[in-house]
Scaffold this motif. Sequence first.
Motif, short mmCIF file in Angstrom:
data_model
loop_
_atom_site.label_atom_id
_atom_site.label_comp_id
_atom_site.label_asym_id
_atom_site.label_seq_id
_atom_site.Cartn_x
_atom_site.Cartn_y
_atom_site.Cartn_z
N MET A 166 0.85 -1.19 0.00
CA MET A 166 0.00 0.00 0.00
C MET A 166 0.89 1.24 0.00
SD MET A 166 -2.91 1.19 2.74
CE MET A 166 -3.88 -0.28 2.41
N ARG A 167 0.50 2.23 -0.81
CA ARG A 167 1.32 3.43 -0.92
C ARG A 167 1.19 4.30 0.33
NH1 ARG A 167 0.92 7.79 -5.81
NH2 ARG A 167 2.48 9.26 -5.02
N ARG A 168 2.32 4.83 0.77
CA ARG A 168 2.37 5.70 1.93
C ARG A 168 1.51 6.95 1.70
NH1 ARG A 168 6.50 9.82 2.07
NH2 ARG A 168 6.70 10.80 4.12
N LYS A 169 0.76 7.33 2.72
CA LYS A 169 -0.09 8.52 2.65
C LYS A 169 0.75 9.76 2.96
CE LYS A 169 -4.07 6.49 1.87
NZ LYS A 169 -4.79 6.67 0.60
N THR A 170 0.78 10.70 2.04
CA THR A 170 1.52 11.95 2.27
C THR A 170 0.62 13.14 1.99
OG1 THR A 170 2.29 12.28 -0.01
CG2 THR A 170 3.57 10.78 1.36
N ARG A 171 1.08 14.29 2.43
CA ARG A 171 0.41 15.53 2.02
C ARG A 171 0.72 15.76 0.55
NH1 ARG A 171 3.06 19.90 5.83
NH2 ARG A 171 3.01 18.13 7.28
N GLN A 172 -0.08 16.59 -0.11
CA GLN A 172 0.12 16.83 -1.53
C GLN A 172 0.59 18.26 -1.76
OE1 GLN A 172 -3.18 16.99 -4.81
NE2 GLN A 172 -2.42 14.88 -4.75
N ILE A 173 1.59 18.40 -2.63
CA ILE A 173 2.06 19.71 -3.05
C ILE A 173 2.00 19.75 -4.58
CG2 ILE A 173 3.57 19.90 -1.04
CD1 ILE A 173 5.93 19.40 -3.03
N PHE A 174 2.34 20.92 -5.15
CA PHE A 174 2.31 21.06 -6.60
C PHE A 174 3.61 21.68 -7.09
CE2 PHE A 174 -2.12 20.47 -5.81
CZ PHE A 174 -2.64 19.92 -6.97
N VAL A 175 4.03 21.26 -8.28
CA VAL A 175 5.03 21.97 -9.06
C VAL A 175 4.33 22.34 -10.35
CG1 VAL A 175 7.25 21.89 -10.23
CG2 VAL A 175 6.96 20.68 -8.06
N GLY A 176 4.00 23.62 -10.49
CA GLY A 176 3.14 24.01 -11.60
C GLY A 176 1.80 23.29 -11.48
N ASP A 177 1.40 22.61 -12.54
CA ASP A 177 0.13 21.88 -12.50
C ASP A 177 0.31 20.39 -12.22
OD1 ASP A 177 1.29 21.12 -14.88
OD2 ASP A 177 -0.39 21.67 -16.15
N VAL A 178 1.52 19.99 -11.84
CA VAL A 178 1.79 18.58 -11.52
C VAL A 178 1.71 18.38 -10.01
CG1 VAL A 178 3.48 16.71 -11.59
CG2 VAL A 178 3.21 18.22 -13.57
N ALA A 179 0.77 17.53 -9.60
CA ALA A 179 0.62 17.22 -8.18
C ALA A 179 1.65 16.17 -7.77
CB ALA A 179 -0.79 16.70 -7.90
N ILE A 180 2.16 16.33 -6.55
CA ILE A 180 3.12 15.39 -6.00
C ILE A 180 2.65 14.99 -4.61
CG2 ILE A 180 5.50 15.08 -5.21
CD1 ILE A 180 6.35 17.11 -7.33
N GLY A 181 2.56 13.68 -4.39
CA GLY A 181 2.08 13.19 -3.11
C GLY A 181 0.58 13.00 -3.11
N GLY A 182 0.06 12.60 -1.95
CA GLY A 182 -1.37 12.29 -1.89
C GLY A 182 -1.67 11.11 -2.79
N ASP A 183 -2.73 11.26 -3.60
CA ASP A 183 -3.09 10.18 -4.52
C ASP A 183 -2.63 10.47 -5.94
OD1 ASP A 183 -4.77 12.27 -5.11
OD2 ASP A 183 -6.64 11.14 -4.92
N ALA A 184 -1.74 11.45 -6.11
CA ALA A 184 -1.25 11.79 -7.46
C ALA A 184 -0.35 10.69 -8.00
CB ALA A 184 -0.48 13.10 -7.41
N PRO A 185 -0.35 10.49 -9.33
CA PRO A 185 0.58 9.52 -9.92
C PRO A 185 2.03 9.90 -9.60
CG PRO A 185 -1.02 10.29 -11.54
CD PRO A 185 -1.18 11.16 -10.34
N ILE A 186 2.88 8.91 -9.54
CA ILE A 186 4.31 9.16 -9.31
C ILE A 186 4.89 9.81 -10.56
CG2 ILE A 186 6.55 8.08 -8.91
CD1 ILE A 186 4.88 5.92 -7.33
N SER A 187 5.49 10.97 -10.39
CA SER A 187 5.99 11.74 -11.53
C SER A 187 7.46 11.44 -11.79
CB SER A 187 5.78 13.24 -11.30
OG SER A 187 6.36 13.64 -10.08
#
Length: 348
Positions: free
Chosen positions: A1-22
């Motif tokens: 199971m993927r670790r739950k993290t807070r989500q941030i953004f770089v431009g329009d790319v979400a990082i963390g949370g349920d965002a795809p791994i970039s």
Amino acid sequence: MRRKTRQIFVGDVAIGGDAPISIQSMTNTKTSDLEGTVKQILALEEAGCDIVRFAVNSEEDAKTIPEIKKRIHIPTIADIQFNYQLALYAIEYGADGLRINPGNIGEKWKVKEVVDAAKEAGISIRVGVNSGSVHQEYIEKYHGVNVDSLCYSALDEVRILESLGFSDIKVSIKSSDVNQSIEVNRKFASMTDYPLHLGITEAGNKEQGLIKSSVGIGSLLHDGIGDTIRISLTDDPCREVEAGKILLRTLGLRKEGVEIISCPTCARTDIDLIPLVNEAQEAFKSYKKPLKIAIMGCPVNGPGEAKEADFGISGGKGKGIIFSKGKIIRTVEEENLLKALLEEMERY
């Protein structure tokens, strides 16, 4: 199971949370070389890069950012070493994110100026350490560069930003030692909910670097740790992106693109399989549709063993067959196998 993290953004790319791994990479051009930098970023985009980082070593580099952004289509991160004023320039000229270590830029008022500017611009900051930048106090406390000294050095960088009311942070902890990288990221992941940028620093050339990065990054991703990755290679940056796509697809974390399965060759192989596979790999690099393509050297490893492939080639003596889901479509001469495969895929 993927670790739950807070989500941030770089431009329009979400990082963390349920965002795809970039997937990230970094240019190796002089950033002030507008044409060269844009050309390389467009090639990285074509390879599948989600976020690009470039060094900002001067105000001239920073002033190039607006023109770069007009001509590319992915978010940018300005990589800053030591000079807080360059961070301010990068923010002023429109970078979508920063890579900077607060501990490297001196007095706290300088860090505050950068943080205040980042807050106003609404951009995130990546902090972290590698095995060459561990804080001396932790080297002494924990008797060298190890999991503990790396982990607590990184935590210090985070705490500096937190003390200034900033939390749009992702963290990167890298070592050239694969086992150390795995263990320190596991430890840090258990202590915070910040998204993690994964990589193996100074991994080496495309052979050594690919193996080290696949083991290190792959182990963590398999554990559910990691939100964005860079496979660092002493090579063309596009190879980093291509390798990242393959790694994510192998772990079932990214679906798009062609997966090629091929046999290792043996005495039953009657076609020139190795160049055929290499040509196919190159031909399918830009394909976005999720397909499994088999390229097998003989009938034993053909439609039967690779029957789950969407399309495939099975070699014979001077010729071969094209098949799909285990069913033979046509027989063609060896020199036309790849062309015939592409024709059938286009029909599909």
